[in-house]
Design an enzyme around this catalytic site. Sequence first.
Site, mmCIF file in Angstrom:
data_model
loop_
_atom_site.group_PDB
_atom_site.id
_atom_site.type_symbol
_atom_site.label_atom_id
_atom_site.label_comp_id
_atom_site.label_asym_id
_atom_site.label_seq_id
_atom_site.Cartn_x
_atom_site.Cartn_y
_atom_site.Cartn_z
ATOM 1 N N LYS A 1 1.266 4.102 -2.981
ATOM 2 C CA LYS A 1 0.865 5.485 -2.723
ATOM 3 C C LYS A 1 2.035 6.450 -2.909
ATOM 4 O O LYS A 1 1.844 7.596 -3.350
ATOM 5 C CB LYS A 1 0.257 5.607 -1.322
ATOM 6 C CG LYS A 1 -1.076 4.875 -1.184
ATOM 7 C CD LYS A 1 -2.105 5.344 -2.201
ATOM 8 C CE LYS A 1 -3.457 4.693 -2.029
ATOM 9 N NZ LYS A 1 -4.456 5.197 -2.987
ATOM 10 N N TYR B 1 0.839 -1.202 0.000
ATOM 11 C CA TYR B 1 0.000 0.000 0.000
ATOM 12 C C TYR B 1 0.872 1.250 0.000
ATOM 13 O O TYR B 1 0.673 2.170 -0.800
ATOM 14 C CB TYR B 1 -0.926 -0.019 1.210
ATOM 15 C CG TYR B 1 -1.954 1.079 1.225
ATOM 16 C CD1 TYR B 1 -3.110 0.976 0.459
ATOM 17 C CD2 TYR B 1 -1.787 2.230 1.989
ATOM 18 C CE1 TYR B 1 -4.073 1.974 0.456
ATOM 19 C CE2 TYR B 1 -2.731 3.242 1.994
ATOM 20 C CZ TYR B 1 -3.879 3.109 1.228
ATOM 21 O OH TYR B 1 -4.820 4.108 1.221
#
Length: 255
Positions: free
Chosen positions: A164, A160
């Site tokens: 990002k 994640y």
Amino acid sequence: MSNDSKMNRVALVTGAGSGIGRAASLALQQAGYLVVLTGRRSGELERTSEMSGERGLPMRAIPADITVSADVRRLFDNIRDEFGRLDVLFNNAGANAPAVPLDEMTDEQWNAVVAVNLTGTFLCAREAIRLMKTQDPQGGRIINNGSLSAHTPRPFSAPYTATKHAITGLTKSIALDYRKWNIACSQIDIGNAATEMTERMAAGVLQANGTVAIEPRMDVEQVGAAVVYIANLPLNVNIPFMTIMATTMPFFGRG
């Protein structure tokens, strides 16, 4: 679709069937946009549309899997054919992996997060740019959903966090490369909006020091309002990065 309706500002929201995507869709509709909803769950997209009631222009649900290039092309072909243009893309759809150490993660878990968070954002941005470059009037705005994890990670969040961070690079590249076509690109970094995805925060989540702590959350409607604020800026003005978060959540000083 009538010729008059083609003059409406058109916004596309990915991951519009829940959470931040749903809140942003409803906020954009209330601000006067004709909102196209997309996501994999057609029933949830219809629920978002039903929640809008009579508050603004009708919403249009077009189910698609943003990780599949052919699906994304079909989505944008529908937008071009029906509305003639796209003014705002909110690249919101996202996925996460189980909170496990990197050395325990499977290929499938890693690839699933990269497919949605990074590849899906790229595919939608590419098609949006192609449309925005050729429509009249030219240009538009792309808003990418980053995260506080675009700045610093939570424990055991490698896929994640990596995706990002990559969204930040993609946002900067789009903002640089497409200025001459009047395309602006922003990133909104959101911390603990109260959605199904963050319900675990209210129960307590692992902190960097090994403790488990309850984290404050904020009303997701505040995120919708922030997306509308960015969307409504004239195209000669941009907010490259906006952070919106629950004031007392552990971000500054995290770790």
